[in-house]
Design a protein around this motif. Structure first.
Motif, PDB file in Angstrom:
ATOM      1  N   ASP A  40       0.573  32.948  16.461  1.00 15.48           N
ATOM      2  CA  ASP A  40       0.814  31.518  16.597  1.00 15.48           C
ATOM      3  C   ASP A  40       2.238  31.213  16.148  1.00 15.48           C
ATOM      4  OD1 ASP A  40       0.134  28.948  17.286  1.00 15.48           O
ATOM      5  OD2 ASP A  40      -0.747  28.437  15.338  1.00 15.48           O
ATOM      6  N   ASN A  41       3.040  30.658  17.058  1.00 14.14           N
ATOM      7  CA  ASN A  41       4.440  30.342  16.759  1.00 14.14           C
ATOM      8  C   ASN A  41       4.707  28.889  17.148  1.00 14.14           C
ATOM      9  OD1 ASN A  41       5.517  33.159  16.077  1.00 14.14           O
ATOM     10  ND2 ASN A  41       4.579  33.488  18.076  1.00 14.14           N
ATOM     11  N   LYS A  42       5.340  28.165  16.221  1.00 15.78           N
ATOM     12  CA  LYS A  42       5.593  26.748  16.447  1.00 15.78           C
ATOM     13  C   LYS A  42       7.004  26.407  15.985  1.00 15.78           C
ATOM     14  CE  LYS A  42       0.803  26.023  15.056  1.00 15.78           C
ATOM     15  NZ  LYS A  42      -0.062  25.613  13.921  1.00 15.78           N
ATOM     16  N   VAL A  43       7.648  25.495  16.700  1.00 17.30           N
ATOM     17  CA  VAL A  43       8.964  25.021  16.302  1.00 17.30           C
ATOM     18  C   VAL A  43       9.094  23.564  16.735  1.00 17.30           C
ATOM     19  CG1 VAL A  43      10.067  25.808  18.441  1.00 17.30           C
ATOM     20  CG2 VAL A  43      11.445  25.490  16.372  1.00 17.30           C
ATOM     21  N   SER A  44       9.766  22.767  15.921  1.00 18.76           N
ATOM     22  CA  SER A  44       9.991  21.368  16.283  1.00 18.76           C
ATOM     23  C   SER A  44      11.361  20.928  15.799  1.00 18.76           C
ATOM     24  CB  SER A  44       8.913  20.454  15.686  1.00 18.76           C
ATOM     25  OG  SER A  44       9.017  20.406  14.275  1.00 18.76           O
ATOM     26  N   ILE A  45      11.934  19.985  16.517  1.00 17.73           N
ATOM     27  CA  ILE A  45      13.231  19.401  16.173  1.00 17.73           C
ATOM     28  C   ILE A  45      13.036  17.892  16.135  1.00 17.73           C
ATOM     29  CG2 ILE A  45      15.638  19.144  16.848  1.00 17.73           C
ATOM     30  CD1 ILE A  45      15.347  21.722  18.474  1.00 17.73           C
ATOM     31  N   SER A  46      13.424  17.280  15.027  1.00 17.41           N
ATOM     32  CA  SER A  46      13.214  15.837  14.898  1.00 17.41           C
ATOM     33  C   SER A  46      14.366  15.213  14.133  1.00 17.41           C
ATOM     34  CB  SER A  46      11.888  15.548  14.185  1.00 17.41           C
ATOM     35  OG  SER A  46      11.909  16.064  12.861  1.00 17.41           O
ATOM     36  N   GLY A  47      14.485  13.922  14.274  1.00 16.51           N
ATOM     37  CA  GLY A  47      15.528  13.181  13.573  1.00 16.51           C
ATOM     38  C   GLY A  47      15.617  11.781  14.120  1.00 16.51           C
TER      39      GLY A  47
ATOM     40  N   PHE B 261      -7.127  33.705  25.197  1.00 11.98           N
ATOM     41  CA  PHE B 261      -6.658  32.323  25.211  1.00 11.98           C
ATOM     42  C   PHE B 261      -5.170  32.323  24.898  1.00 11.98           C
ATOM     43  CE2 PHE B 261      -5.590  28.465  22.764  1.00 11.98           C
ATOM     44  CZ  PHE B 261      -5.882  27.495  23.719  1.00 11.98           C
ATOM     45  N   LYS B 262      -4.389  31.861  25.865  1.00 16.14           N
ATOM     46  CA  LYS B 262      -2.947  31.744  25.677  1.00 16.14           C
ATOM     47  C   LYS B 262      -2.541  30.304  25.963  1.00 16.14           C
ATOM     48  CE  LYS B 262      -2.176  36.497  27.277  1.00 16.14           C
ATOM     49  NZ  LYS B 262      -1.491  37.337  28.284  1.00 16.14           N
ATOM     50  N   ARG B 263      -1.762  29.744  25.051  1.00 13.71           N
ATOM     51  CA  ARG B 263      -1.336  28.346  25.212  1.00 13.71           C
ATOM     52  C   ARG B 263       0.151  28.229  24.964  1.00 13.71           C
ATOM     53  NH1 ARG B 263      -4.266  25.002  21.207  1.00 13.71           N
ATOM     54  NH2 ARG B 263      -2.828  25.967  19.728  1.00 13.71           N
ATOM     55  N   GLN B 264       0.815  27.565  25.872  1.00  7.89           N
ATOM     56  CA  GLN B 264       2.204  27.158  25.673  1.00  7.89           C
ATOM     57  C   GLN B 264       2.264  25.646  25.835  1.00  7.89           C
ATOM     58  OE1 GLN B 264       5.531  29.828  26.902  1.00  7.89           O
ATOM     59  NE2 GLN B 264       4.024  30.616  28.364  1.00  7.89           N
ATOM     60  N   SER B 265       2.826  25.000  24.838  1.00  6.12           N
ATOM     61  CA  SER B 265       2.835  23.542  24.831  1.00  6.12           C
ATOM     62  C   SER B 265       4.216  23.026  24.477  1.00  6.12           C
ATOM     63  CB  SER B 265       1.803  23.015  23.817  1.00  6.12           C
ATOM     64  OG  SER B 265       1.787  21.606  23.792  1.00  6.12           O
ATOM     65  N   VAL B 266       4.657  22.001  25.187  1.00  4.91           N
ATOM     66  CA  VAL B 266       5.951  21.366  24.942  1.00  4.91           C
ATOM     67  C   VAL B 266       5.714  19.867  24.772  1.00  4.91           C
ATOM     68  CG1 VAL B 266       8.260  20.913  25.830  1.00  4.91           C
ATOM     69  CG2 VAL B 266       7.150  23.093  26.333  1.00  4.91           C
ATOM     70  N   ARG B 267       6.286  19.288  23.734  1.00  2.00           N
ATOM     71  CA  ARG B 267       6.122  17.854  23.491  1.00  2.00           C
ATOM     72  C   ARG B 267       7.486  17.193  23.323  1.00  2.00           C
ATOM     73  NH1 ARG B 267       2.807  13.836  21.950  1.00  2.00           N
ATOM     74  NH2 ARG B 267       0.977  15.195  22.093  1.00  2.00           N
ATOM     75  N   VAL B 268       7.581  15.958  23.839  1.00  2.00           N
ATOM     76  CA  VAL B 268       8.749  15.109  23.617  1.00  2.00           C
ATOM     77  C   VAL B 268       8.242  13.717  23.261  1.00  2.00           C
ATOM     78  CG1 VAL B 268      10.789  14.030  24.619  1.00  2.00           C
ATOM     79  CG2 VAL B 268      10.214  16.387  25.225  1.00  2.00           C
ATOM     80  N   ASN B 269       8.528  13.287  22.032  1.00  2.00           N
ATOM     81  CA  ASN B 269       8.255  11.915  21.592  1.00  2.00           C
ATOM     82  C   ASN B 269       9.588  11.243  21.319  1.00  2.00           C
ATOM     83  OD1 ASN B 269       5.552  12.406  21.762  1.00  2.00           O
ATOM     84  ND2 ASN B 269       5.141  12.334  19.571  1.00  2.00           N
ATOM     85  N   LEU B 270       9.814  10.121  21.965  1.00  2.00           N
ATOM     86  CA  LEU B 270      11.114   9.453  21.889  1.00  2.00           C
ATOM     87  C   LEU B 270      10.898   7.961  21.749  1.00  2.00           C
ATOM     88  CD1 LEU B 270      14.256   9.730  22.201  1.00  2.00           C
ATOM     89  CD2 LEU B 270      13.888   9.383  24.656  1.00  2.00           C
TER      90      LEU B 270
ATOM     91  N   ASN C 232      14.739   7.419  17.445  1.00  2.00           N
ATOM     92  CA  ASN C 232      14.171   8.573  16.766  1.00  2.00           C
ATOM     93  C   ASN C 232      13.548   9.483  17.813  1.00  2.00           C
ATOM     94  OD1 ASN C 232      11.069   8.207  16.869  1.00  2.00           O
ATOM     95  ND2 ASN C 232      11.763   6.213  16.089  1.00  2.00           N
ATOM     96  N   TYR C 233      13.472  10.765  17.488  1.00  2.00           N
ATOM     97  CA  TYR C 233      13.016  11.731  18.482  1.00  2.00           C
ATOM     98  C   TYR C 233      12.302  12.886  17.795  1.00  2.00           C
ATOM     99  CZ  TYR C 233      17.206  14.047  16.737  1.00  2.00           C
ATOM    100  OH  TYR C 233      18.147  14.604  15.906  1.00  2.00           O
ATOM    101  N   LEU C 234      11.401  13.504  18.540  1.00  2.00           N
ATOM    102  CA  LEU C 234      10.735  14.740  18.129  1.00  2.00           C
ATOM    103  C   LEU C 234      10.478  15.573  19.367  1.00  2.00           C
ATOM    104  CD1 LEU C 234       8.036  15.518  15.572  1.00  2.00           C
ATOM    105  CD2 LEU C 234       7.529  16.066  17.943  1.00  2.00           C
ATOM    106  N   MET C 235      10.878  16.830  19.304  1.00  2.00           N
ATOM    107  CA  MET C 235      10.603  17.792  20.371  1.00  2.00           C
ATOM    108  C   MET C 235       9.966  19.018  19.740  1.00  2.00           C
ATOM    109  SD  MET C 235      14.122  17.455  22.599  1.00  2.00           S
ATOM    110  CE  MET C 235      15.155  17.549  21.131  1.00  2.00           C
ATOM    111  N   SER C 236       8.935  19.547  20.375  1.00  2.00           N
ATOM    112  CA  SER C 236       8.242  20.694  19.785  1.00  2.00           C
ATOM    113  C   SER C 236       7.834  21.686  20.868  1.00  2.00           C
ATOM    114  CB  SER C 236       7.005  20.242  19.011  1.00  2.00           C
ATOM    115  OG  SER C 236       5.991  19.787  19.893  1.00  2.00           O
ATOM    116  N   TYR C 237       7.621  22.911  20.406  1.00  2.00           N
ATOM    117  CA  TYR C 237       7.137  23.984  21.287  1.00  2.00           C
ATOM    118  C   TYR C 237       6.122  24.807  20.511  1.00  2.00           C
ATOM    119  CZ  TYR C 237       6.956  28.414  23.836  1.00  2.00           C
ATOM    120  OH  TYR C 237       6.515  29.529  24.493  1.00  2.00           O
TER     121      TYR C 237
END
Length: 1006
Positions: free
Chosen positions: A331-338, A363-372, A344-349
């Motif tokens: 399980d690997n996760k990364v997010s960038i926010s500020g 079960f394999k999952r790849q997820s990308v999020r953008v909250n702006l 304000n913004y948040l991006m994650s993978y």
């Protein structure tokens, strides 16, 4: 004598001095007793916001006051030595000596209390201390590092009243239930709201690290804002947003191993042969006690033909070992926010790769999020919350039931290495036929909520918000197998596309008028859902080189398609009223319309009313040990949506006609269900009472909830005489009661500079009872009839277990064995004493499948930079509760000789009279199902983490660095004999293991 005038003068001077001193003291005394007024402002230490309602008291007196809406107070003191005490719910008390000051401003520090926490209540938010409904927030922090692929697993046992099932498939979403069952045949799905939008996708699509909060609406007064779809409770998921400040990057990585919690395996070759010997005990052992081996017995002659031939050739095969392996998960996760004051913004993978214990359980999952979110103007905000998730479940498992059943002497491959269609020379298919296929299973999820929020500058307190949410789901299931269709081959492509939109218009007005506070919310919204499915299937291939991409090469080609469209419209009005921060009132009315309901009942109205009283804000209740006490109660009605076609007549296709001498019947359509244009909404009316409290300076906090729900107009398919041309009709029947008690306590056991220890205990009990069904009294005894064929009984629970009571197993020496029964059969109790065993007279209520209560304990210990959390979860059946079918009866025949069994099965036999599973040479007249208690205590989660000291992280230019080790389902204490008590699977081939895991990982932010 000349000194006499001087003496007189001195004496006169002294008297005057004494008079002056006395007068001065009198004046000073009078001055000290004169009241002095002290004023000041009180604010929150962290946010700087003013705090209205803070109690200001002169210590050891009855003089007190409180701050106004601006956080300002004024109080009189009698002397400078008096001390002012400042107390407010959710904050640490503070004392300050008056001294000579006339202005004392105070900054209060929030305590461990979460009363000032803002929770989501549906179409808005509210401070927890002012809630009038039953709303609970999940503790996500304690389970952040648990080895869970699906965030729902993190909720198991952690929220009182929220019941989460176990998982035994990679990435699986467990069963979710809020406060037990409230319907018979209606929808049982809990309503999921994601960032304000109804979410109908699988929850496996959501990255757990993207979630900021999860709030659960439990009682009818809280759920009524969602009307027709809220009878089963509501879960509100809010995702993270960026915060003002410099850009922050966070990342985490973990690896987990997973193995079964139960070490169950099929019999090995030696044990399998002993099992066959046991089946033939009448030949393998000498009469009369059949415990002495018969030396003339030849076991090989009694093995099935395939096993006998392979055993003679020295062949054997470990079916289980070749179908399972060590499970693991990356399980690997990364997010960038500020953000800034304008945006304000948040991006994650997220990348999750889980491989279960069973081969090809993937079960394999790849997820990308953008909250702006951006401020277009000081009064106008707009934003988007969006994600895309791609789930890959390619690959097919072997057929686990057959893996267990196949004899260890039967091999799956021939001498050339090809799969054998029927390895045991019977109709039994090779369990690897389902695995050796070309298989694709993909689910692509797309979600976006576009919103804008306007706070009208021309009218203070008035705001308008628009939510426009979209869900898209594209599912592909492709498969080809040369072994299918008896080796002739089959290939298919199945494509499903789902999409919906939600449009909400929300108008909110919030104002304070002196001690009065009012918030009004008006909603007008609509939802539309569409689904399309297309399937292309072909069979009988001369070759399958192109697999599912060459369907046209099949001799038999089948095509099918389906689609549906449904729409909802709704309006809602809610008023929250608060007086003097003591008296709370919430009223809601929602009106729902659904296209799937009957022609005459498209709309339903769902009202609710709840009230609260913060008793500790009253002047007459000022106890030093009682920080907060709120009483609340509510009444409301919520609905349950039916299947979109339930009110319509339906038809089915089957063999219907024979023309002339043609032996093959022609297919035709037959009517199955008759339409019901008067089918109504299922409605649940709920009453609830609750207490929230904090004592001992918030060292102990808790809540107690009691509820009583009545569901009427239950949706149920009633059987009707086939002479009508139909078999069933969907209608509204009966009445169901659901009631329970919930207690949640959190204590701060130890709180010091270097060591903290907190505990949370959750306890809940829930029961349901059928109050009415069809209203028929065919026996004319004044008691409504049960629906025994449907296992429904008046004044008993939905999960009632109705069957035969047993009293052990018949032994060889027993003289009272009934006709039709044999040694090794269950001894059935004759309930009416007529010396006969019949289904009508000798079945009784044995108990129920529902538990008596659920209890959990979460402990969090922090020492220096170390944090240890461990979580115990338990479900208990009490007396005759939480029952599960546990018998696996065995009778001598060709199949039971051919099949293998799990080694944990303890069958009766003459040399094992204490065996708990029945076995007999001849089948009994009645083989009753035995039920056992599934109660358990589970060490469900353990996490140990270490946060690297700040001095070192500063040198590394990091904001945070921590490492952790975590465990899942590490130990289970239970008397249940089976795969797992929560999955309710006995020692049957169709069961599959629940996994325990250990993970290691790190979290870093910079």
């Amino acid at each position: 004598m000349r000194y006499k005038p001087l003496l007189v003068k001195m004496m006169a001077t002294a008297v005057l001095l004494l008079i002056a001193i006395s007068f001065t003291e009198h004046v000073l005394a009078q001055t000290a007793k004169a009241p002095v007024t002290i004023t000041g402002k009180i604010v929150d230490e962290q946010t700087g916001e003013t705090l209205p309602g803070v109690t200001v008291k002169v210590k050891n007196t009855t003089r007190m006051t409180s701050t106004n809406l601006a956080g300002v107070y004024s109080i009189a003191i009698n002397n400078p030595q008096e001390v002012l005490v400042f107390t407010f719910v959710g904050y640490e008390p503070q004392e300050r000596a008056a001294g000579s000051l006339k202005t004392i401003n105070i900054s209060l520090k929030p305590t461990a209390s979460n009363l000032n926490e803002v929770v989501v209540v549906g179409y808005g938010t509210q401070k927890k201390q002012f809630l009038t409904g039953s709303v609970a927030r999940a503790n996500l922090e304690a389970f952040h590092d648990a080895p869970d692929a699906n965030f729902v697993q993190m909720l198991q046992g952690t929220v009182v009243g929220l019941n989460i099932g176990q998982v035994n498939v990679a990435g699986q979403t467990p069963a979710i239930q809020v406060r037990g069952a409230s319907t018979l045949n209606g929808n049982t799905t809990v309503l999921i709201i994601l960032d304000g939008i109804q979410y109908n996708g699988d929850l496996q699509s959501i990255n757990p690290d993207d979630i900021a909060t999860i709030d659960v609406l439990k009682d009818a007064s809280a759920t009524a804002v969602y009307g027709a779809q809220a009878a089963n409770g509501v879960i509100l998921i809010t995702t993270k947003k960026g915060k003002q400040g410099k850009t922050r990057v966070t990342a985490s990585s973990s690896y987990a191993t997973q193995t079964p919690t139960q070490n169950l395996k099929p019999l090995d070759p030696d044990a399998y042969q002993e099992h066959v010997r046991m089946l033939y005990y009448q030949q393998a052992y000498l009469a009369p006690d059949y415990t002495t081996p018969d030396p003339t017995f030849n076991l090989n002659l009694h093995l099935d033909a395939a096993s006998r031939a392979n055993a003679a050739a020295g062949n054997s095969y470990d079916w289980w070992g070749n179908s399972t392996h060590l499970g693991h998960m990356y399980d690997n996760k990364v997010s960038i926010s500020g953000g800034t004051d304008q945006i304000n913004y948040l991006m994650s993978y997220n990348n999750t790769n889980q491989q279960g214990f069973i081969v090809n359980d993937l079960f394999k999952r790849q997820s990308v999020r953008v909250n702006l979110e951006t401020k277009i103007a000081p009064w106008w905000t707009a934003g988007v919350q969006s994600f895309a998730t791609f789930v890959n479940k390619d690959g097919a498992e072997p057929t686990l039931a057959d893996i267990i059943r196949f004899s260890p002497f039967v091999v799956p491959f021939n001498a050339s290495g090809d799969l054998l269609q029927n390895p045991d020379n019977t109709v039994g298919l090779n369990p690897f036929l389902s695995q050796y296929v070309d298989d694709i299973e993909r689910n692509d999820y797309f979600f976006a909520n576009f919103y804008t929020d306007i706070k009208f500058p021309f009218m203070k307190g008035l705001s308008y918000r628009i939510n426009y949410g979209n869900n898209y789901r594209d599912t592909k299931q492709y498969r080809s197998s040369k072994y299918a269709q008896n080796g002739l081959g089959e290939a298919y492509k199945n494509n499903t596309f789902y999409n919906d939109y939600t449009l909400d218009n929300i108008l909110t007005y919030q104002r304070d008028f002196g001690k009065h506070s009012i918030e009004t919310t008006l909603l007008y919204g609509s939802i539309e859902r569409k689904n399309q499915n297309t399937n292309a299937d072909a069979r009988q291939f001369t070759q399958l080189t192109l697999g599912y991409d060459g369907i046209q090469q099949g001799a038999i080609q089948l095509v099918s398609s389906s689609a549906y469209k449904e729409a909802l419209a709704y309006q809602m009005g809610r008023v929250n009223y608060k007086y003097d921060n003591k008296y709370l009132l919430t009223g809601t009315v929602r009106r729902d319309g659904f296209s799937g309901f009957a022609q005459n009942n498209k709309w339903g109205i769902f009202p609710s009313l709840s009230a609260g009283w913060i008793v500790t804000n009253e002047k007459f209740l000022k106890l030093p040990w009682l920080n907060y006490l709120k009483l609340r109660g509510g009444y409301g009605i919520s609905g349950n949506q039916t299947n979109r076609y339930a009110s319509l007549s339906t038809v089915s296709s089957s063999a219907a006609y024979v023309f002339g001498d043609v032996s093959t019947p022609a297919f035709g359509q037959q009517q199955t269900a008759i339409g019901n244009s008067n089918l109504r909404w299922e409605k649940t009316t709920g009453k609830s009472l609750g207490i929230d409290f904090e004592v001992l300076h918030s060292r102990l906090t808790g809540s107690v909830d009691m509820y009583d729900n009545i569901t009427t107009d239950l949706l149920y398919n009633v059987a009707i005489p086939y002479a009508t041309g139909y078999s069933i009709i969907a209608t509204n029947i009966g009445k169901l009661q659901n009631r329970g008690l919930e207690i949640s306590l959190t204590s701060k056991n130890i709180s010091s500079k270097d060591f903290d220890w907190t505990s949370t205990v959750n306890f809940s009990t829930n029961s349901n009872k059928i109050l009415s069904l069809l209203g028929q009294d065919n026996n004319h005894d004044g008691v409504e009839d049960d629906l025994i064929a449907s296992n429904l009984f008046i004044n008993r629970s939905i999960g009632t277990v109705y069957g035969y009571q047993t009293a052990g197993i018949y032994q060889l020496a027993d003289k009272d064995i009934r006709t039709g029964y044999f040694p090794g059969n269950y001894r059935i109790v004759d309930q009416n004493g007529d010396n006969l065993i019949t289904p009508t007279d000798d079945r009784v209520v044995l108990g129920r499948t529902e538990p008596a209560y659920r209890v959990s304990l979460l402990n969090t210990l922090r020492y220096s930079n170390f944090t240890l959390t461990f979580f115990l979860n338990s479900i208990q059946g009490g007396k005759n509760g939480y029952l599960g079918a546990s018998s696996v009866p065995l009778v001598l025949n060709d199949n039971t000789v051919r099949w293998n069994y799990l080694s944990a099965l303890n069958y009766w036999q003459p040399n094992n009279p204490g065996g708990t599973q029945p076995f007999s040479v001849t089948a009994p007249a009645i083989a009753p199902t035995i039920y056992s208690d599934r109660s358990f205590v589970r060490l469900q989660d353990v996490t140990l983490s270490y946060r690297v000291p700040k001095k070192l992280t500063d040198k590394l230019h990091l904001q945070n660095l921590s490492v952790f080790a975590s465990g899942k389902n590490l130990a289970t204490w239970t008397k249940w004999k089976g795969w797992d008590p929560e999955t309710n699977q006995a020692l049957i081939p169709d069961g599959r293991p629940v996994l325990k895991g250990a993970s290691f990982g790190l979290n870093v932010s910079f």
